[in-house]
Design an enzyme around this catalytic site. Structure first.
Site, mmCIF file in Angstrom:
data_model
loop_
_atom_site.group_PDB
_atom_site.id
_atom_site.type_symbol
_atom_site.label_atom_id
_atom_site.label_comp_id
_atom_site.label_asym_id
_atom_site.label_seq_id
_atom_site.Cartn_x
_atom_site.Cartn_y
_atom_site.Cartn_z
ATOM 1 N N LYS A 286 -2.418 6.499 0.824
ATOM 2 C CA LYS A 286 -2.788 6.913 3.006
ATOM 3 C C LYS A 286 -1.711 8.293 2.764
ATOM 4 C CE LYS A 286 -2.219 4.464 7.569
ATOM 5 N NZ LYS A 286 -2.997 5.521 7.649
ATOM 6 N N ARG B 203 0.245 -0.969 -0.129
ATOM 7 C CA ARG B 203 -0.145 -0.370 -0.056
ATOM 8 C C ARG B 203 1.097 1.814 -0.107
ATOM 9 N NH1 ARG B 203 -4.359 0.946 4.407
ATOM 10 N NH2 ARG B 203 -2.958 1.170 6.113
ATOM 11 N N GLU C 8 -16.118 6.610 6.164
ATOM 12 C CA GLU C 8 -15.454 5.887 7.795
ATOM 13 C C GLU C 8 -15.780 6.908 8.813
ATOM 14 O OE1 GLU C 8 -11.468 5.533 6.209
ATOM 15 O OE2 GLU C 8 -11.580 7.695 5.214
HETATM 16 N N1 PXG Z 1 -9.576 5.195 7.548
HETATM 17 C C1 PXG Z 1 -8.804 6.112 7.701
HETATM 18 C C2 PXG Z 1 -8.621 7.488 7.065
HETATM 19 C C3 PXG Z 1 -7.295 5.410 8.446
HETATM 20 O O1 PXG Z 1 -6.418 6.549 8.449
HETATM 21 C C4 PXG Z 1 -7.821 3.900 9.030
HETATM 22 C C5 PXG Z 1 -9.096 3.175 7.705
HETATM 23 C C6 PXG Z 1 -8.259 2.011 8.459
HETATM 24 O O2 PXG Z 1 -6.601 1.386 7.748
HETATM 25 P P1 PXG Z 1 -6.056 0.135 8.348
HETATM 26 O O3 PXG Z 1 -5.372 -0.472 7.368
HETATM 27 O O4 PXG Z 1 -5.352 0.741 9.788
HETATM 28 O O5 PXG Z 1 -6.522 -1.325 8.929
HETATM 29 C C7 PXG Z 1 -7.080 4.045 8.702
HETATM 30 C C8 PXG Z 1 -6.107 3.356 8.734
HETATM 31 C C9 PXG Z 1 -2.455 7.329 13.644
HETATM 32 C C10 PXG Z 1 -3.236 5.710 12.687
HETATM 33 O O6 PXG Z 1 -1.647 7.060 13.965
HETATM 34 C C11 PXG Z 1 -3.982 5.490 11.578
HETATM 35 C C12 PXG Z 1 -4.100 4.791 10.977
HETATM 36 C C13 PXG Z 1 -3.228 3.581 11.625
HETATM 37 C C14 PXG Z 1 -2.440 3.013 12.036
HETATM 38 C C15 PXG Z 1 -2.419 4.248 12.802
HETATM 39 O O7 PXG Z 1 -3.848 7.447 13.735
HETATM 40 N N2 PXG Z 1 -5.254 4.575 9.679
#
Ligand code: PXG
Length: 309
Positions: A149, A50, A182
């Protein structure tokens, strides 16, 4: 703490980026949040894929090959002597001019931070979260592909502020059509009559890696799952609701905009998935420790010299 910046290690006080880094000036860059459990990195390949895809989509060249990046990431965890924790892997556009032009940034910068993370208290995981719909809409996928991301999280930060101001743990973000996209860093799922529903990624959500794990677990447990457009009504009237994300893992939601979801307690489908998720993270993943080369029985450990033959 040993923080990796472009192949070198710094401690917390000396780990710094330039004020001319476009990651800081413009939010120009990409990142991943990755977990490791029990000395194994969960879904490492998926996160690295990703990251390189996000970079490609914004025309950013990651200056080292993925095998090197993976090796550096594992080394960073080993140096920090952590068995369980969280990795923040950031690639910024690098140092450039005081102008948007990314071509003036010679090389991208890579930062790896390995640390501990806990997003919500144990009590909240037991009890479930209260969430609120926020007025801030998710940035349209026509403006910024949600699959990238990127370091631009202002949209999500504004939503998080709204949730905090309302005394809620998370903000439910809608897209321009008013459908659910989301939460600020998590994907959303609802359970209705034994079936699971989650918005399609085209509704403006990140293609979460934990979201993907839920699809795998549903296949394993024979739970039907699909991706229709969802509205707040679907959340209000759901039997169960939960969020997924690398940081949040799988977390139950028991209230949304003052409507109690189901009986107001984490439901059986959510609890089952939480249990399956816990089991999976404990037993899978890329080992942090270097695997020793196999020594075959009857073979000398040291290579024989020419003279000994
Ligand atoms: N939506 C958004 C906008 C995200 O930033 C997810 C969904 C979930 O994705 P994953 O691949 O993690 O299942 C995310 C993930 C943090 C932090 O420090 C943010 C994320 C992941 C890890 C840490 O706030 N975002």
């Amino acid at each position: 703490m040993h923080i990796y910046i472009d192949g070198e290690y710094h401690d917390q006080t000396t780990a710094k980026v330039s004020v001319f880094d476009h990651g800081l000036l413009y939010g120009d860059g990409v990142f991943e949040g990755i977990r490791f459990y029990n000395r194994r990195v969960f879904k490492l390949e998926e996160h690295i894929d990703r990251l390189y895809d996000s970079a490609k989509a914004i025309c950013l060249t990651i200056p080292i090959p993925r095998e090197q990046l993976e090796a550096d990431l594992l080394e960073c965890i080993r140096r920090n002597e952590l068995d369980d924790g969280y990795i923040r892997l950031v690639v910024t556009r690098g140092v450039g001019d005081l102008g948007l032009n990314p071509k003036l940034c010679k090389t991208a910068s890579i930062i790896i931070i390995a640390a501990k993370i806990s997003l919500y208290t144990d009590e909240l995981y037991q009890r479930g979260l209260d969430i609120v719909t926020c007025a801030t809409r998710r940035i349209s996928s026509a403006a910024l592909p949600p699959a990238v991301k990127s370091l631009n999280y202002l949209n999500n930060v504004l939503a998080k502020i709204e949730a905090m101001q309302a005394g809620a743990a998370e903000a439910l973000m809608l897209n321009d059509q008013g459908n659910i996209a989301e939460c600020t860093a998590d994907n959303v799922f609802v359970v209705k009559r034994g079936q699971i529903f989650t918005p399609p990624v085209t509704a403006g959500s990140l293609r979460g890696i934990t979201r993907g794990v839920i699809f795998d677990l549903c296949a394993e447990a024979d739970i039907p799952i699909s991706e229709p457009d969802l509205t707040r009504y679907d959340v209000f009237t759901a039997d169960e609701c939960f969020l997924t994300g690398t940081a949040a893992e799988v977390v139950p939601v028991v209230q949304c905009d003052t409507r109690v979801i189901g009986d107001g307690r984490p439901g059986p489908v959510t609890q089952r998935l939480v249990k399956m998720f816990r089991e999976l993270v404990g037993k899978t993943g890329t080992p942090i420790d270097k695997t020793p080369l196999p020594v075959h029985i009857g073979q000398a450990a040291e290579p024989a010299t020419a003279g000994a033959r």
